[in-house]
Design a protein around this motif. Sequence first.
Motif, PDB file in Angstrom:
ATOM      1  N   VAL A 120      27.310 -62.482  62.000  1.00  0.00           N
ATOM      2  CA  VAL A 120      26.134 -63.199  61.515  1.00  0.00           C
ATOM      3  C   VAL A 120      24.905 -62.312  61.688  1.00  0.00           C
ATOM      4  N   ALA A 121      24.025 -62.309  60.689  1.00  0.00           N
ATOM      5  CA  ALA A 121      22.754 -61.580  60.793  1.00  0.00           C
ATOM      6  C   ALA A 121      21.614 -62.501  60.377  1.00  0.00           C
ATOM      7  N   PHE A 122      20.424 -62.238  60.923  1.00  0.00           N
ATOM      8  CA  PHE A 122      19.258 -63.094  60.710  1.00  0.00           C
ATOM      9  C   PHE A 122      18.127 -62.299  60.066  1.00  0.00           C
ATOM     10  N   GLY A 123      17.449 -62.925  59.090  1.00  0.00           N
ATOM     11  CA  GLY A 123      16.309 -62.291  58.435  1.00  0.00           C
ATOM     12  C   GLY A 123      15.818 -63.152  57.283  1.00  0.00           C
ATOM     13  N   ASP A 124      14.601 -62.897  56.860  1.00  0.00           N
ATOM     14  CA  ASP A 124      13.956 -63.690  55.803  1.00  0.00           C
ATOM     15  C   ASP A 124      14.162 -62.987  54.463  1.00  0.00           C
ATOM     16  N   PHE A 125      15.306 -63.257  53.802  1.00  0.00           N
ATOM     17  CA  PHE A 125      15.641 -62.493  52.601  1.00  0.00           C
ATOM     18  C   PHE A 125      14.753 -62.840  51.411  1.00  0.00           C
ATOM     19  N   ASP A 126      14.191 -64.061  51.389  1.00  0.00           N
ATOM     20  CA  ASP A 126      13.382 -64.472  50.241  1.00  0.00           C
ATOM     21  C   ASP A 126      11.887 -64.450  50.539  1.00  0.00           C
ATOM     22  N   ASN A 127      11.520 -63.915  51.699  1.00  0.00           N
ATOM     23  CA  ASN A 127      10.105 -63.702  52.056  1.00  0.00           C
ATOM     24  C   ASN A 127       9.264 -64.981  51.971  1.00  0.00           C
ATOM     25  N   ASP A 128       9.865 -66.109  52.391  1.00  0.00           N
ATOM     26  CA  ASP A 128       9.098 -67.351  52.372  1.00  0.00           C
ATOM     27  C   ASP A 128       8.625 -67.760  53.760  1.00  0.00           C
ATOM     28  N   GLY A 129       8.883 -66.906  54.752  1.00  0.00           N
ATOM     29  CA  GLY A 129       8.363 -67.135  56.087  1.00  0.00           C
ATOM     30  C   GLY A 129       9.350 -67.660  57.094  1.00  0.00           C
ATOM     31  N   ASP A 130      10.450 -68.313  56.645  1.00  0.00           N
ATOM     32  CA  ASP A 130      11.440 -68.786  57.614  1.00  0.00           C
ATOM     33  C   ASP A 130      12.678 -67.890  57.587  1.00  0.00           C
ATOM     34  N   ILE A 131      13.448 -67.974  58.661  1.00  0.00           N
ATOM     35  CA  ILE A 131      14.549 -67.038  58.879  1.00  0.00           C
ATOM     36  C   ILE A 131      15.840 -67.574  58.280  1.00  0.00           C
ATOM     37  N   ASP A 132      16.463 -66.771  57.419  1.00  0.00           N
ATOM     38  CA  ASP A 132      17.728 -67.109  56.780  1.00  0.00           C
ATOM     39  C   ASP A 132      18.875 -66.439  57.534  1.00  0.00           C
ATOM     40  N   ILE A 133      20.091 -66.761  57.137  1.00  0.00           N
ATOM     41  CA  ILE A 133      21.284 -66.291  57.849  1.00  0.00           C
ATOM     42  C   ILE A 133      22.309 -65.796  56.833  1.00  0.00           C
ATOM     43  N   VAL A 134      22.904 -64.630  57.091  1.00  0.00           N
ATOM     44  CA  VAL A 134      24.023 -64.167  56.279  1.00  0.00           C
ATOM     45  C   VAL A 134      25.237 -64.070  57.189  1.00  0.00           C
ATOM     46  N   VAL A 135      26.394 -64.522  56.676  1.00  0.00           N
ATOM     47  CA  VAL A 135      27.594 -64.688  57.489  1.00  0.00           C
ATOM     48  C   VAL A 135      28.774 -63.999  56.821  1.00  0.00           C
ATOM     49  N   SER A 136      29.522 -63.239  57.592  1.00  0.00           N
ATOM     50  CA  SER A 136      30.777 -62.666  57.109  1.00  0.00           C
ATOM     51  C   SER A 136      31.917 -63.616  57.436  1.00  0.00           C
ATOM     52  N   THR A 137      32.804 -63.843  56.478  1.00  0.00           N
ATOM     53  CA  THR A 137      33.966 -64.691  56.712  1.00  0.00           C
ATOM     54  C   THR A 137      35.241 -63.872  56.577  1.00  0.00           C
ATOM     55  N   VAL A 138      36.356 -64.443  57.008  1.00  0.00           N
ATOM     56  CA  VAL A 138      37.648 -63.777  56.911  1.00  0.00           C
ATOM     57  C   VAL A 138      38.353 -64.220  55.635  1.00  0.00           C
ATOM     58  N   ASN A 139      38.710 -63.255  54.805  1.00  0.00           N
ATOM     59  CA  ASN A 139      39.403 -63.524  53.540  1.00  0.00           C
ATOM     60  C   ASN A 139      38.662 -64.547  52.688  1.00  0.00           C
ATOM     61  N   GLY A 140      37.364 -64.393  52.630  1.00  0.00           N
ATOM     62  CA  GLY A 140      36.519 -65.260  51.817  1.00  0.00           C
ATOM     63  C   GLY A 140      35.215 -64.558  51.506  1.00  0.00           C
ATOM     64  N   PRO A 141      34.355 -65.196  50.723  1.00  0.00           N
ATOM     65  CA  PRO A 141      33.068 -64.601  50.373  1.00  0.00           C
ATOM     66  C   PRO A 141      32.086 -64.739  51.530  1.00  0.00           C
ATOM     67  N   PRO A 142      31.028 -63.949  51.526  1.00  0.00           N
ATOM     68  CA  PRO A 142      29.999 -64.141  52.540  1.00  0.00           C
ATOM     69  C   PRO A 142      29.263 -65.445  52.298  1.00  0.00           C
ATOM     70  N   GLN A 143      28.592 -65.920  53.322  1.00  0.00           N
ATOM     71  CA  GLN A 143      27.694 -67.053  53.186  1.00  0.00           C
ATOM     72  C   GLN A 143      26.264 -66.533  53.298  1.00  0.00           C
ATOM     73  N   LEU A 144      25.395 -66.991  52.428  1.00  0.00           N
ATOM     74  CA  LEU A 144      23.964 -66.695  52.529  1.00  0.00           C
ATOM     75  C   LEU A 144      23.267 -68.031  52.718  1.00  0.00           C
ATOM     76  N   LEU A 145      22.903 -68.318  53.942  1.00  0.00           N
ATOM     77  CA  LEU A 145      22.359 -69.625  54.290  1.00  0.00           C
ATOM     78  C   LEU A 145      20.837 -69.575  54.237  1.00  0.00           C
ATOM     79  N   ARG A 146      20.311 -70.085  53.139  1.00  0.00           N
ATOM     80  CA  ARG A 146      18.856 -70.125  52.960  1.00  0.00           C
ATOM     81  C   ARG A 146      18.269 -71.233  53.825  1.00  0.00           C
ATOM     82  N   CYS A 147      17.262 -70.878  54.587  1.00  0.00           N
ATOM     83  CA  CYS A 147      16.590 -71.844  55.455  1.00  0.00           C
ATOM     84  C   CYS A 147      15.461 -72.520  54.685  1.00  0.00           C
ATOM     85  N   ASP A 148      15.571 -73.820  54.538  1.00  0.00           N
ATOM     86  CA  ASP A 148      14.500 -74.612  53.942  1.00  0.00           C
ATOM     87  C   ASP A 148      13.935 -75.506  55.037  1.00  0.00           C
TER      88      ASP A 148
END
Length: 576
Positions: A434-462
């Motif tokens: 898991v990594a943390f950062g504001d990928f959309d530059n809206d001020g809150d921290i989002d999360i990107v997740v690596s999964t096993v045998n699946g796609p990544p998750q990009l969890l946008r923080c609203d």
Amino acid sequence: MSLALPIGVPQASKKDTEITSANEVNFIDVAAESGLHVTTIFGGEHKNKYLLETTGCGIAFYDFDNDGWLDIFIVNGTRLEGFPAGQEPVNHLFKNNRDGTFTDITDKAGLRHSGWGQGCCVGDYDNDGWDDLFITYFGKNVLYHNNGNGTFTDVSEKAGVAGKRTRWATGCAFVDYDRDGHLDLFVANYIDLDLKTAPVPESGPCLYKGVMVACGPPGMSSDTNILYHNNGNGTFTDVSESAGLNKSTGVYGLGVLVADFDNDGWPDIYVANDSMASSLFQNKHNGQFEDVAVEAGCALSPDGKPQAGMGVSAADYDLDGNLDIVKTNFAGDTPSLYHGIGKGNFEDTTFTAGLGMHTQFLGWGCGFFDFDNDGWPDILISNGHVYPEVEQLKTEAGYAQRKLLYKNLHNGKFEEISFNAGPGISTPAAARGVAFGDFDNDGDIDIVVSTVNGPPQLLRCDAKPGNNWIRVKTIGTKSNRSGIGTRIRCTTHPSDEPKPHVQIDEVRSGGGYISQSDLRVSFGIGKAAKVDLLELFWLSGQVDTIKDLKPNQVYVVKEGQGVISSTTPTAAKPSK
């Protein structure tokens, strides 16, 4: 129940994405619509023969081109049977398009590489102004030099960090342990594994609650960690033995966390070990380290037993000026929360702080992050079982598991709000890094997740709007160019608090579970109208003091010069 892993999560409906008055935050998985259409391949989907197939991969938020927008690097793995030539899974670099989407530029960047990828970390090892990329493998490790023009060059052998034989490297971090202005490199190693002689499930037999599973790590040969000293000329020297790393009793290293735990101005190194006491390598200021984890109180469970540590993160969650540690562990155990009590010592507050409620989950990536920008670090823990075979058991939480989100209650305690934080948290996934950062530059921290045998998750923080924040990018001059290891202290005077609100954090390479979060340091400041005082304690000894900073800005601070630029980020505009 099917043993196949999910290839995606349901797209959130409009109703799902609305933040109700009861919810302070909503995390939505936007990976598919953002263009992250890749699968992390790692071992067999239904059955694993070796432990090698279980660890999964790390992931990174990484602004490789210095444009102020976080890009994403995804480590990939493989399978025992291999793949036809040209069809092997490879790592991926996704460039941020600034509109909520990403473009895969792996081949253009020169980062196409296959194998049993594990973790990654970032840092400017040659001080040329462009952060470089290191990737660990079961095999030989890879160091990519960032050429500054969108391309990378593999310098692993030339730099002396590839390794001379097949080893199982996991967590990593760039760290200037001797404060000479050049980033050194710490690499954790897991098991001294030879697939030709490694035990298979039937040989034990190796059982988990009666089900035959991959063997280890107990009973298998361990490996030692590596410390590479930066020679200042693009090469590194292995100084592990002279630095005292081999004297540690902790083995089976996974997550690596670098931080100044004893507040002496020198970076220390914490390693989450699997099935053993964890290690805290205290920096002795002379090129040597001593493992003090047991006496410091951060090596074992509250009842003095070794745990199966995975990911690890640090923050000062109660604002007492001492860094605290959160660590994820195996199923049947709780996470660990070690409260820093000063001078590099800790007390276990897992249960008193509210993190002892769940033993059914198996934790991997984790992190302290302030999801609501209220100025108090919260905690995220990602989960997923290690054995796909557990789907045969009715007693387990499943192979794919939900995440845990803990809100900081400002009194030394946390409240779990996982089911009130959106489908990105509550939907089960076979998560790892898991990594943390504001990928959309809206001020809150989002999360990107690596999964096993699946796609990544990009969890946008609203999150509910209203709280302010600042973000700090460091540029070292006497210190390393990335500013890694710089302690930052942020002081505000909120109108609703009687005392000054003082937060600390550090510029950090690596961390979590073998992953890399944004190198920039973010502070939520609640309703404060300004930052009264920002102090930067560089590894060179330089202290920069900056007063009266406006909120909701990204500040670039250069060592010895103070703020050299500030910008108000423009939030990503959705693509049409």
